[in-house]
Design a protein around this motif. Structure first.
Motif, short mmCIF file in Angstrom:
data_model
loop_
_atom_site.label_atom_id
_atom_site.label_comp_id
_atom_site.label_asym_id
_atom_site.label_seq_id
_atom_site.Cartn_x
_atom_site.Cartn_y
_atom_site.Cartn_z
N LYS A 95 0.84 -1.20 0.00
CA LYS A 95 0.00 0.00 0.00
C LYS A 95 0.87 1.25 0.00
O LYS A 95 1.90 1.31 0.69
CB LYS A 95 -0.91 0.01 1.23
N ASP A 96 0.46 2.24 -0.77
CA ASP A 96 1.16 3.53 -0.75
C ASP A 96 0.92 4.22 0.58
O ASP A 96 -0.13 4.03 1.20
CB ASP A 96 0.65 4.43 -1.88
N PRO A 97 1.87 5.03 1.03
CA PRO A 97 1.66 5.80 2.27
C PRO A 97 0.58 6.86 2.04
O PRO A 97 0.26 7.18 0.88
CB PRO A 97 3.02 6.45 2.51
N PRO A 98 0.00 7.41 3.10
CA PRO A 98 -1.01 8.48 2.93
C PRO A 98 -0.38 9.66 2.18
O PRO A 98 0.66 10.17 2.58
CB PRO A 98 -1.37 8.86 4.37
N LEU A 99 -1.02 10.10 1.10
CA LEU A 99 -0.44 11.17 0.27
C LEU A 99 -1.47 12.26 -0.05
O LEU A 99 -1.44 12.86 -1.12
CB LEU A 99 0.10 10.58 -1.03
N GLU A 100 -2.38 12.52 0.90
CA GLU A 100 -3.35 13.58 0.69
C GLU A 100 -2.64 14.92 0.49
O GLU A 100 -1.71 15.24 1.21
CB GLU A 100 -4.30 13.69 1.89
N ARG A 134 1.40 13.48 -9.94
CA ARG A 134 2.67 12.94 -10.44
C ARG A 134 3.54 12.44 -9.29
O ARG A 134 4.19 11.40 -9.41
CB ARG A 134 3.44 13.99 -11.25
N TYR A 135 3.54 13.18 -8.18
CA TYR A 135 4.33 12.74 -7.03
C TYR A 135 3.78 11.42 -6.48
O TYR A 135 4.55 10.53 -6.10
CB TYR A 135 4.31 13.81 -5.94
#
Length: 347
Positions: A130-135, A140-141
């Motif tokens: 799972k990707d980390p929280p990126l709110e 693109r990032y």
């Protein structure tokens, strides 16, 4: 006389393409139980699907839909290697579309086997980590983080399989190859060169074989989050690379673009990250490496010897200055001489 280790290596039986895919599919669900009954891998070389037998709990109707799903993906005229999910079918899917020499299908050279596993590990990571929280981050990032996690996981798994002494250089997932793709192919998503270098720096301090699957995934996430540059850094780099890209697009077989890259690398106003990435690319070509497009360039003669010398000096200075690379710094003031003492000293 060959050593015992070398003789054992020579005597190791080569595995077939299907052996590698079968074992990888089974190993993956052992490591990530959430993928059990979901993961299937389709290899376009032999038009074979692996992991389908594990879908035994699905109804005949669902299995028929899965087969139709795979058939559609395999027939896509624009197909390429990728990982994807199907929520409706509860499926984790990897399409492997890298050509394998037909003479090697029944007995893979070790180098080819390593390359296949490197790529499969990368694609598996997209599905199971799972990707980390990126709110609040740019799209693109977010994509770059996902690709960095997959690259980090693939490199860590390579060390777990073959040890940190492995000298294998993947044609796709490799710090030099990733740097070249950034500059010449406009790949702004796989900006993982800096991160991969950080893993390499620590390869002899991490006990990779002691990591369980969850720790392996967590370590990949940590490296990706810490060492993936923000979009502002990526944009700055691409702006500086536009002259190189233009020359390469016009004359890819000439070394004019390589000379322009050397000029930018050694620009006295350069920033630390641009210098690091550009030098990485230059080093590969100066060492005679062949890139993913099958190109290499002659770098012999006085001109390139001068470039090598200047690069070495710049690298030494970069090592001292780090983030302050090419930033003016205070000059040390000379010490004042102590006033002479004695009867003849001036008043």
């Amino acid at each position: 006389m060959a050593t015992a280790a070398a003789r054992r290596k020579e005597q190791e039986p080569k595995r077939s393409l299907s052996d590698v895919f079968n074992e990888f599919a089974k190993e993956s669900v052992r490591q990530f139980p959430a993928a059990k009954g979901k993961l299937i891998i389709h290899d376009t070389n032999e038009s074979a699907t692996y992991g389908r037998d594990e879908l035994n709990k699905k109804s005949p109707k669902t299995l028929s839909a899965v087969d139709a799903f795979v058939k559609r993906r395999a027939k896509d005229k624009d197909r390429q290697t990728y990982a994807d999910t199907s929520k409706s079918l509860k499926l984790f899917f990897i399409l492997y579309d890298e050509p394998v020499n037909e003479n090697h299908v029944k007995a893979l050279p070790k180098k080819t086997e390593k390359e296949i596993l490197y790529i499969l590990d990368h694609e598996l990571a997209h599905l199971v980590i799972k990707d980390p929280p990126l709110e609040g981050e740019t799209e693109r990032y977010k994509q770059a983080i996902g690709e960095a996690i997959a690259d980090a996981y693939a490199m860590i798994r390579h060390y777990q399989r073959y040890g940190t002494g492995s000298t294998h250089k993947s044609a796709i997932i490799d710090p030099w190859a990733r740097a070249g793709a950034l500059t010449l192919n406009g790949d702004d998503v796989h900006f993982s060169t800096l991160m991969l270098e950080e893993i390499i720096k620590r390869k002899d301090t991490i006990d990779f074989k002691a990591l369980d699957p969850q720790q392996t995934a967590e370590l990949a996430r940590r490296f990706a989050v810490k060492y993936t540059p923000p979009s502002s850094v990526v944009n700055n780099f691409f702006n500086k690379m536009k002259p190189v890209q233009k020359i390469y697009d016009d004359e890819p077989d000439s070394n004019k673009w390589l000379k322009e890259l050397a000029r930018i690398t050694l620009d006295p106003k350069n920033d630390a990250i641009t210098f690091t990435i550009c030098k990485k690319i230059l080093d590969g070509y100066l060492d005679g490496r062949t890139d993913m497009d099958g190109r290499s360039y002659s770098t012999k003669g006085a001109y390139w010897d001068n470039i090598r010398d200047r690069l070495q000096k710049a690298e030494e200075r970069h090592g001292r200055e780090d983030i302050l690379f090419n930033i003016p710094q205070m000059k040390k003031k000379p010490r004042r001489k102590a006033a002479p003492k004695g009867p003849n000293a001036p008043e």
